[in-house]
Enzyme design. Structure first.
Site, PDB file in Angstrom:
ATOM      1  N   ILE A   1      72.741  39.917  31.243  1.00  0.00           N
ATOM      2  CA  ILE A   1      73.846  39.265  31.936  1.00  0.00           C
ATOM      3  C   ILE A   1      74.997  40.262  32.027  1.00  0.00           C
ATOM      4  O   ILE A   1      75.389  40.856  31.020  1.00  0.00           O
ATOM      5  CB  ILE A   1      74.289  37.989  31.193  1.00  0.00           C
TER       6      ILE A   1
ATOM      7  N   ARG B   1      78.885  41.473  34.245  1.00  0.00           N
ATOM      8  CA  ARG B   1      80.079  41.039  34.980  1.00  0.00           C
ATOM      9  C   ARG B   1      79.881  41.364  36.457  1.00  0.00           C
ATOM     10  O   ARG B   1      79.838  42.528  36.839  1.00  0.00           O
ATOM     11  CB  ARG B   1      81.294  41.773  34.412  1.00  0.00           C
TER      12      ARG B   1
ATOM     13  N   GLU C   1      87.276  38.022  28.946  1.00  0.00           N
ATOM     14  CA  GLU C   1      86.097  38.474  28.220  1.00  0.00           C
ATOM     15  C   GLU C   1      86.035  37.797  26.860  1.00  0.00           C
ATOM     16  O   GLU C   1      86.985  37.157  26.407  1.00  0.00           O
ATOM     17  CB  GLU C   1      86.118  40.002  28.073  1.00  0.00           C
TER      18      GLU C   1
END
Length: 496
Positions: A173, A175, A293
């Site tokens: 995964i 960004r 984040e």
């Protein structure tokens, strides 16, 4: 812990939702129209995000938004894995046994398999980049978490690609920021395996075919977050998901590129990582910020990030886009539970039977902190607790703090951990500091500007907090013992 009916197996996102609907406290929906630009995440921050999200927040149910502004054909789900209990219910195990359960799945992995289905679920509808009017921004309701984000982000997209030299696959995964009608930027933390594939392709002057699968069986999402040394370069994490479910994850061929996608995904984005092409992550907003984040801070927008040129977007009928808030408990569970399994695996090999359990709690972001519960069985075990902590650091390089507790302390109850630190720890003899070790670049304190002892960004002082009782003093640290009773006699329906 109660479990859902065995007649409701979890095989994809929709069956996972059906499982949660059998519980009174795990899932809610709203038909009120929501703006995916900051408003959706703003709502869920209050409803159930928890983690390192700005207060006030709380741990709450997963939430489905049935009406998305500008996207009448889509629904958006957020918070599917935002509580450890919910993860446990979706994987059919007690919450405190998740680490051991994932470790068993690693040890009994089942490789994914390619199916030749005429029309797999994920390809019921297909949009191609060459179609008139194709535009990712109008097609998919990618949310922004805050008003200052660099742009809309896909935060729960499972990126899947093959090593251009060996053919080995990897899934992670990342960004993913929508940059234009057919472009998505992809930020890689240094060392990630997919980035190694991209570099190999780029050095050969070739694009790297890639798919982004969104909305899948949560077992796949959890398995995707394993990291080395448990999953070395060339290890396909989808095989761990196969181990969790006892059957292979099914893959299909992409419709527009030479790559594979998860067959039951709600949405798939197909494209190619373009060689020698970079964009400024916030080129459309100029905010200087990327998105929230996991440490609880908004990451800085990177000046030059690789780009996926999108070729097609297949999806299911009435698709569900799944998303998360980067600093929510969803990230803690995605990152932390596989970390627990990795540490248990490493310590069991070196110190059999010594480490009883591991917890990577929410305040530690799932990556930076671990609590190791140990049992000293003889005088010869004294000191092994610190060896276990060193093994944990070796097993997971991003780990920053390790707390060591005895077998009578619940590692999943931070109040109990702090009690052990208060009554079984002396800072001058029980703090072990290891300075100058590479850790994680998203921790803002790991920077020379924070401390002159840090030589470069992403370097940290790793620390062991030994909150265990010396073996020869254990008889002086016995907790008060109470009578075992059947509480349900006095409080019907009571459960510990």
């Amino acid at each position: 812990m109660s479990t859902a009916s065995p007649t409701l197996p979890v095989t994809d996102l929709r069956s996972a939702i059906a499982r949660l609907q059998t519980f009174a406290d795990e899932y809610i929906e709203t038909d009120v129209t929501v703006d995916p630009e900051a408003e959706l995440s703003g709502v869920y921050r209050h409803v159930g995000a928890a983690g390192t999200v700005q207060r006030p927040t709380r741990r709450g149910p997963a939430m489905m938004f049935n009406s998305i502004k500008g996207h009448p054909d889509f629904r958006v789900l957020i918070g599917l894995l935002c509580s450890r209990q919910r993860v446990a219910r979706l994987l059919d195990v007690p919450a405190q046994a998740l680490g051991q359960h994932l470790l068993q799945a690693v040890q009994h992995a089942v490789a994914p398999r390619l199916i030749e289905d005429a029309q797999p679920a994920c390809q019921q509808v297909v949009h191609r980049a060459e179609d008139p009017g194709f535009d990712l921004r109008r097609l998919l309701p990618a949310p922004t978490n805050t008003p200052e984000d660099a742009g809309p982000y896909f935060t729960m997209g499972l990126a899947y690609a093959a090593d251009p030299e060996t053919g080995a696959h990897d899934v992670t995964i990342h960004r993913l920021c929508v940059q234009g009608k057919d472009e998505i930027s992809m930020y890689f933390v240094p060392g990630r395996h997919l980035d190694q594939f991209r570099i190999k392709a780029e050095q050969a002057g070739k694009a790297l075919p890639i798919t982004i699968s969104i909305g899948v069986d949560p077992a796949i999402e959890i398995a995707t977050c394993f990291e080395p040394p448990t999953t070395p370069l060339g290890f396909d994490e989808l095989s761990i998901a196969g181990g969790l479910r006892g059957k292979a994850v099914e893959l299909v061929r992409a419709v527009s590129v030479d790559a594979r996608a998860i067959a039951h995904a709600e949405v798939v984005i197909e494209g190619e990582l373009v060689p020698d092409y970079r964009v400024k992550e916030d080129q459309n907003t100029g905010t200087g910020k990327a998105m929230p984040e996991f440490p609880g801070y908004t990451g800085e927008a990177k000046p030059a990030v690789p780009v996926i040129k999108v070729k097609a977007v297949p999806h299911r009928h009435q698709p569900i886009l799944q998303t998360c808030i980067g600093s929510s408990d969803e990230h803690t569970n995605l990152a932390g539970i596989p970390t627990e399994a990795s540490i248990l695996g490493m310590t069991e090999k070196a110190l059999p039977g010594f480490v009883l359990n591991v917890h990577c709690p929410s305040p530690g972001t799932g990556k930076y902190m671990a609590v190791l519960q140990v049992r000293k069985r003889s005088a010869n075990d004294e000191g092994r607790q610190r060896q276990a902590a060193l093994l944990a650091f070796a097993a997971f390089s991003e780990l920053k703090h390790v707390f060591l507790v005895d077998e009578d302390v619940d590692p999943f109850d931070l109040s109990d951990v702090i009690w052990a630190m208060t009554t079984r720890y002396q800072a001058d003899v029980d703090t072990i500091m290891i300075p100058g070790v590479r850790c994680h670049p998203l921790d803002p304190s790991q920077d020379p500007a924070f401390s002159p002892s840090i030589r470069g960004h992403g370097i940290s002082c790793k620390t062991i907090y030994d909150c265990t009782v010396p073996f020869d003093l254990k008889d002086r640290f016995q907790r008060s013992r109470f009578m075992d009773v059947d509480v349900a006699r006095f409080v019907p329906g009571f459960r510990d």
